[in-house]
Design an enzyme around this catalytic site. Structure first.
Site, short mmCIF file in Angstrom:
data_model
loop_
_atom_site.label_atom_id
_atom_site.label_comp_id
_atom_site.label_asym_id
_atom_site.label_seq_id
_atom_site.Cartn_x
_atom_site.Cartn_y
_atom_site.Cartn_z
N GLU A 183 0.88 3.84 1.82
CA GLU A 183 1.31 4.24 3.16
C GLU A 183 2.49 3.41 3.64
O GLU A 183 3.46 3.94 4.19
CB GLU A 183 0.16 4.09 4.17
CG GLU A 183 -1.07 4.89 3.87
CD GLU A 183 -2.13 4.10 3.10
OE1 GLU A 183 -1.84 3.60 1.99
OE2 GLU A 183 -3.25 3.99 3.60
N HIS A 205 0.85 -1.18 0.00
CA HIS A 205 0.00 0.00 0.00
C HIS A 205 0.89 1.24 0.00
O HIS A 205 2.03 1.21 0.49
CB HIS A 205 -0.89 0.02 1.24
CG HIS A 205 -1.97 -1.01 1.23
ND1 HIS A 205 -3.07 -0.92 2.06
CD2 HIS A 205 -2.14 -2.14 0.51
CE1 HIS A 205 -3.87 -1.95 1.85
NE2 HIS A 205 -3.31 -2.72 0.92
#
Length: 165
Positions: free
Chosen positions: A66, A64
């Site tokens: 993040e 992801h």
């Protein structure tokens, strides 16, 4: 500097850094990835890292935006603790990503659009408010919300038109 000047400066910083995250999200969308972008900035607003979703390209369900941004920022400062740093992400972080935020000790998470299906920063779960955890980052939502939502909505609308899964 008075309070309203400081608030205006913070709002401008949040918008500038969310624009950088939006740029990353668009990059992911062009590559066929779910268009989520993330940027991590230090307390002065200097970008330490940026990333976009790369789950498909890397064949990695943990890739992801993040997580990738956290890894890059930690490597850039050579410390697994990202104290006094802020994560800017176009969509509310999921359980995995908010867990990583807590472990990395990020001071703040700023996100654009809520994710009612997966969000762990106030929508489905609220990790930042859970007093059982030893770190609770500040959470600011709704920065460039319409733009962030549009990137994701448009991506999936286009995929449906093309008949893509």
């Amino acid at each position: 500097m008075n309070t309203s000047d400081a608030q205006k400066e913070n709002a401008e910083r949040h918008c500038r850094l969310m624009d950088a995250a939006l740029e990353q999200a668009r990059k992911a969308g062009v590559a066929g990835e779910v268009p989520v972008g993330a940027v991590i900035a230090d307390e002065e607003g200097k970008i330490l890292s940026s990333a976009c979703n790369q789950c498909i390209r890397l064949s990695d369900p943990t890739a992801h935006a993040e997580i990738l941004a956290i890894r890059k920022a930690a490597a850039s400062i050579e410390n697994y603790r990202l104290l006094n740093s802020t994560l800017y992400v176009t969509i509310e972080p999921c359980l995995m990503c908010m867990g990583a935020v807590v472990h990395a000790r990020l001071a703040c998470v700023v996100f654009g659009a809520r994710d009612h299906g997966w969000g762990a920063a106030g929508s489905l779960y609220d990790f930042a408010a859970d007093r059982r955890l030893n770190h609770r980052p500040e959470v600011i939502s709704g920065v460039r919300e319409n733009e962030c939502r549009a990137v994701i909505v448009d991506f999936f609308a286009e995929r449906r038109l093309k008949g893509s899964p």
